[in-house]
Design a protein around this motif. Structure first.
Motif, PDB file in Angstrom:
ATOM      1  N   ALA A 204      46.765 -22.408  81.034  1.00  9.88           N
ATOM      2  CA  ALA A 204      46.124 -23.038  79.876  1.00  9.88           C
ATOM      3  C   ALA A 204      46.259 -22.153  78.647  1.00  9.88           C
ATOM      4  O   ALA A 204      46.038 -20.939  78.695  1.00  9.88           O
ATOM      5  CB  ALA A 204      44.649 -23.298  80.181  1.00  9.88           C
ATOM      6  N   TYR A 205      46.624 -22.790  77.514  1.00  9.77           N
ATOM      7  CA  TYR A 205      46.777 -22.041  76.268  1.00  9.77           C
ATOM      8  C   TYR A 205      46.652 -22.984  75.082  1.00  9.77           C
ATOM      9  O   TYR A 205      47.329 -24.018  75.019  1.00  9.77           O
ATOM     10  CB  TYR A 205      48.138 -21.340  76.217  1.00  9.77           C
ATOM     11  CG  TYR A 205      48.357 -20.533  74.955  1.00  9.77           C
ATOM     12  CD1 TYR A 205      47.747 -19.301  74.790  1.00  9.77           C
ATOM     13  CD2 TYR A 205      49.177 -21.019  73.932  1.00  9.77           C
ATOM     14  CE1 TYR A 205      47.942 -18.561  73.629  1.00  9.77           C
ATOM     15  CE2 TYR A 205      49.373 -20.278  72.772  1.00  9.77           C
ATOM     16  CZ  TYR A 205      48.747 -19.055  72.629  1.00  9.77           C
ATOM     17  OH  TYR A 205      48.929 -18.322  71.488  1.00  9.77           O
ATOM     18  N   ASN A 206      45.762 -22.635  74.149  1.00  8.73           N
ATOM     19  CA  ASN A 206      45.563 -23.415  72.941  1.00  8.73           C
ATOM     20  C   ASN A 206      46.029 -22.578  71.752  1.00  8.73           C
ATOM     21  O   ASN A 206      45.362 -21.611  71.368  1.00  8.73           O
ATOM     22  CB  ASN A 206      44.092 -23.792  72.769  1.00  8.73           C
ATOM     23  CG  ASN A 206      43.871 -24.724  71.597  1.00  8.73           C
ATOM     24  OD1 ASN A 206      44.672 -24.792  70.673  1.00  8.73           O
ATOM     25  ND2 ASN A 206      42.752 -25.460  71.624  1.00  8.73           N
ATOM     26  N   PRO A 207      47.168 -22.893  71.172  1.00  6.42           N
ATOM     27  CA  PRO A 207      47.694 -22.067  70.074  1.00  6.42           C
ATOM     28  C   PRO A 207      46.792 -22.031  68.844  1.00  6.42           C
ATOM     29  O   PRO A 207      46.913 -21.134  68.013  1.00  6.42           O
ATOM     30  CB  PRO A 207      49.041 -22.724  69.751  1.00  6.42           C
ATOM     31  CG  PRO A 207      48.921 -24.124  70.266  1.00  6.42           C
ATOM     32  CD  PRO A 207      48.040 -24.044  71.461  1.00  6.42           C
ATOM     33  N   SER A 208      45.875 -22.998  68.725  1.00  2.95           N
ATOM     34  CA  SER A 208      44.994 -23.038  67.558  1.00  2.95           C
ATOM     35  C   SER A 208      43.846 -22.046  67.668  1.00  2.95           C
ATOM     36  O   SER A 208      43.361 -21.528  66.661  1.00  2.95           O
ATOM     37  CB  SER A 208      44.428 -24.451  67.376  1.00  2.95           C
ATOM     38  OG  SER A 208      45.468 -25.382  67.163  1.00  2.95           O
ATOM     39  N   THR A 209      43.417 -21.772  68.891  1.00  2.00           N
ATOM     40  CA  THR A 209      42.243 -20.923  69.079  1.00  2.00           C
ATOM     41  C   THR A 209      42.522 -19.644  69.867  1.00  2.00           C
ATOM     42  O   THR A 209      41.801 -18.658  69.707  1.00  2.00           O
ATOM     43  CB  THR A 209      41.135 -21.707  69.791  1.00  2.00           C
ATOM     44  OG1 THR A 209      41.634 -22.173  71.063  1.00  2.00           O
ATOM     45  CG2 THR A 209      40.695 -22.900  68.965  1.00  2.00           C
ATOM     46  N   ASP A 210      43.539 -19.657  70.721  1.00  2.00           N
ATOM     47  CA  ASP A 210      43.811 -18.486  71.560  1.00  2.00           C
ATOM     48  C   ASP A 210      44.627 -17.447  70.801  1.00  2.00           C
ATOM     49  O   ASP A 210      45.370 -17.766  69.864  1.00  2.00           O
ATOM     50  CB  ASP A 210      44.561 -18.901  72.833  1.00  2.00           C
ATOM     51  CG  ASP A 210      43.685 -19.751  73.738  1.00  2.00           C
ATOM     52  OD1 ASP A 210      42.451 -19.642  73.628  1.00  2.00           O
ATOM     53  OD2 ASP A 210      44.240 -20.533  74.539  1.00  2.00           O
TER      54      ASP A 210
ATOM     55  N   ARG B 203      47.669 -10.398  79.751  1.00  2.00           N
ATOM     56  CA  ARG B 203      46.701 -10.129  80.814  1.00  2.00           C
ATOM     57  C   ARG B 203      45.292 -10.515  80.367  1.00  2.00           C
ATOM     58  O   ARG B 203      44.537 -11.151  81.124  1.00  2.00           O
ATOM     59  CB  ARG B 203      46.743  -8.654  81.196  1.00  2.00           C
ATOM     60  CG  ARG B 203      45.672  -8.268  82.222  1.00  2.00           C
ATOM     61  CD  ARG B 203      45.628  -6.764  82.437  1.00  2.00           C
ATOM     62  NE  ARG B 203      44.494  -6.415  83.295  1.00  2.00           N
ATOM     63  CZ  ARG B 203      43.267  -6.204  82.856  1.00  2.00           C
ATOM     64  NH1 ARG B 203      42.992  -6.319  81.546  1.00  2.00           N
ATOM     65  NH2 ARG B 203      42.295  -5.893  83.710  1.00  2.00           N
ATOM     66  N   ALA B 204      44.912 -10.135  79.164  1.00  2.00           N
ATOM     67  CA  ALA B 204      43.580 -10.461  78.664  1.00  2.00           C
ATOM     68  C   ALA B 204      43.376 -11.972  78.601  1.00  2.00           C
ATOM     69  O   ALA B 204      42.280 -12.481  78.880  1.00  2.00           O
ATOM     70  CB  ALA B 204      43.367  -9.831  77.289  1.00  2.00           C
ATOM     71  N   HIS B 205      44.443 -12.696  78.253  1.00  2.00           N
ATOM     72  CA  HIS B 205      44.333 -14.150  78.155  1.00  2.00           C
ATOM     73  C   HIS B 205      44.096 -14.784  79.522  1.00  2.00           C
ATOM     74  O   HIS B 205      43.223 -15.654  79.655  1.00  2.00           O
ATOM     75  CB  HIS B 205      45.601 -14.730  77.529  1.00  2.00           C
ATOM     76  CG  HIS B 205      45.611 -16.230  77.492  1.00  2.00           C
ATOM     77  ND1 HIS B 205      44.934 -16.961  76.534  1.00  2.00           N
ATOM     78  CD2 HIS B 205      46.192 -17.145  78.334  1.00  2.00           C
ATOM     79  CE1 HIS B 205      45.096 -18.249  76.770  1.00  2.00           C
ATOM     80  NE2 HIS B 205      45.862 -18.389  77.851  1.00  2.00           N
TER      81      HIS B 205
ATOM     82  N   SER C  32      51.166 -30.456  77.150  1.00  2.00           N
ATOM     83  CA  SER C  32      50.383 -30.059  75.994  1.00  2.00           C
ATOM     84  C   SER C  32      49.194 -29.205  76.432  1.00  2.00           C
ATOM     85  O   SER C  32      48.463 -29.561  77.362  1.00  2.00           O
ATOM     86  CB  SER C  32      49.883 -31.298  75.248  1.00  2.00           C
ATOM     87  OG  SER C  32      49.075 -30.938  74.154  1.00  2.00           O
ATOM     88  N   GLY C  33      49.004 -28.076  75.754  1.00  2.00           N
ATOM     89  CA  GLY C  33      47.880 -27.203  76.067  1.00  2.00           C
ATOM     90  C   GLY C  33      48.140 -26.245  77.216  1.00  2.00           C
ATOM     91  O   GLY C  33      47.204 -25.611  77.713  1.00  2.00           O
ATOM     92  N   TYR C  34      49.405 -26.109  77.643  1.00  2.00           N
ATOM     93  CA  TYR C  34      49.726 -25.220  78.762  1.00  2.00           C
ATOM     94  C   TYR C  34      51.016 -24.445  78.487  1.00  2.00           C
ATOM     95  O   TYR C  34      51.944 -24.952  77.845  1.00  2.00           O
ATOM     96  CB  TYR C  34      49.897 -26.007  80.059  1.00  2.00           C
ATOM     97  CG  TYR C  34      48.620 -26.584  80.607  1.00  2.00           C
ATOM     98  CD1 TYR C  34      47.806 -25.851  81.470  1.00  2.00           C
ATOM     99  CD2 TYR C  34      48.205 -27.872  80.258  1.00  2.00           C
ATOM    100  CE1 TYR C  34      46.632 -26.382  81.972  1.00  2.00           C
ATOM    101  CE2 TYR C  34      47.030 -28.410  80.753  1.00  2.00           C
ATOM    102  CZ  TYR C  34      46.246 -27.657  81.611  1.00  2.00           C
ATOM    103  OH  TYR C  34      45.081 -28.185  82.105  1.00  2.00           O
ATOM    104  N   LEU C  35      51.056 -23.231  79.006  1.00  2.00           N
ATOM    105  CA  LEU C  35      52.291 -22.463  79.066  1.00  2.00           C
ATOM    106  C   LEU C  35      52.964 -22.757  80.398  1.00  2.00           C
ATOM    107  O   LEU C  35      52.294 -22.886  81.423  1.00  2.00           O
ATOM    108  CB  LEU C  35      51.993 -20.967  78.964  1.00  2.00           C
ATOM    109  CG  LEU C  35      51.271 -20.467  77.704  1.00  2.00           C
ATOM    110  CD1 LEU C  35      50.905 -18.997  77.867  1.00  2.00           C
ATOM    111  CD2 LEU C  35      52.129 -20.682  76.466  1.00  2.00           C
TER     112      LEU C  35
END
Length: 328
Positions: free
Chosen positions: A117-123, A133-135, A175-178
């Motif tokens: 999971a990854y949100n480019p707007s907030t992450d 790693r932190a993510h 969408s919303g994922y790496l």
């Protein structure tokens, strides 16, 4: 009219015979060498070791349930061919990747996702392995103890991790994922018990999605190689004699030189900020053709980044230079 008949001598001259014998010797010699190489590359009863990896490791490594695994003793030329094949796959995977993150480990890698999971707007921007790693700790439920918060050898005064996971990311249609195209796990396990085969079990394994899979899933074991390295100083009663045997570091990370603007403690971290624009890794895999993993000493100054990995020179034919962001 009389015709004179000239009789040609039959057979070969001595020069021709010598030439034929010389060519035959060359051909037979090549055949013997080729046959010998093939025979040495085949595992035999005397070159195989029953390594007690245990059920937890065999299931995490290979997706099978067994307490022991039969592994070829180094030098192992059969495993060398598998390593060459895996090298070509690794180069193909990293060539088409959007990002490559090397994370060191002390234990077994139990996390092999196809999506993260990854949100480019907030992450946060994932511009270093530490950020990655932190993510995953913050957003993917990964235990903070699974991967080390670690930045290169000889920086924090602690032992160099013996294992590593290499995450190879690709373009995502979710969408919303790496998208994780593949994970390469490198593991070295030392066995010193009285009832155990003394030595180091080394393996490199590739995990990827099943070709027919169209939904998010856990990556599956897709191949790799393993080899058992005997002690550099054989001693069935004194494991301390080969306690320095090992293969480290498995990788070093060169950060962008522009990050020198941020001076960090200890100062040894800054010596790796050498990449002009594109950060990259040096990565090493254990070489099945090596006889053992006896330690090699580095003699360079601590201010030189090479001091942390100079001892790896010549220890393996499997050394890679990999950009952190190959697509850039």
């Amino acid at each position: 009219m009389n015709r004179r008949v000239v009789h040609q001598p039959g057979g070969f001259t001595s020069v021709e015979l010598l030439l034929v014998l010389a060519l035959s010797a060359v051909i037979l010699g090549g055949a013997v060498v080729s046959y010998g190489t093939l025979m040495r590359s085949q595992p035999s009863a005397s070159s195989m070791v029953a390594v007690p990896l245990g059920v937890t490791r065999t299931q995490a490594f290979y997706g099978t349930v067994s307490t022991t695994v039969d592994v070829g003793m180094a030098p192992q030329y059969g495993a060398l061919s598998l390593a060459e094949e895996l090298r070509e796959q690794f180069l193909a995977d990293t060539l088409s990747a959007t990002a490559v993150y090397c994370l060191p480990r002390d234990g077994i890698n139990t996390w092999k996702p196809s999506l993260i999971a990854y949100n480019p707007s907030t992450d946060d921007e994932l511009d270093t392995p530490q950020k990655f790693r932190a993510h995953i700790v913050a957003h993917a439920g990964v235990s903070a103890s699974l991967y080390r918060d670690y930045r290169n050898p000889l920086n924090d005064g602690v032992a160099v991790p013996q294992n590593a996971s290499i995450f190879v990311l690709g373009y995502s249609k979710y969408s919303g994922y790496l998208k994780v195209n593949a994970i390469y796990d490198i593991d070295l396990i030392r066995f010193t018990g009285v009832t155990e085969p003394n030595g180091i079990h080394a393996s490199v394994k590739r995990y990827a999605s099943v070709a027919a899979s169209t939904t998010p899933s856990t990556l599956s074991y897709m191949g790799g190689y393993d080899v058992f390295f005997p002690p550099s100083i054989p001693s069935p009663t004194n494991a301390a004699q080969w306690s320095t045997d090992g293969f480290a570091p498995l990788f070093v990370t060169f950060e962008r030189a522009s990050r020198l603007a941020l001076r960090e403690t200890p100062s040894t971290i800054d010596r790796f900020k050498r990449a002009y624009e594109r950060p990259f890794y040096f990565i090493w895999w254990p070489d099945p053709s090596a006889r053992h993993l006896g330690a090699v000493t580095s003699t360079l100054a601590t201010t030189d980044p090479r001091q942390a990995y100079n001892q790896m020179a010549g220890r393996s034919a499997f050394m890679f230079t990999v950009p952190m962001f190959p697509a850039l």
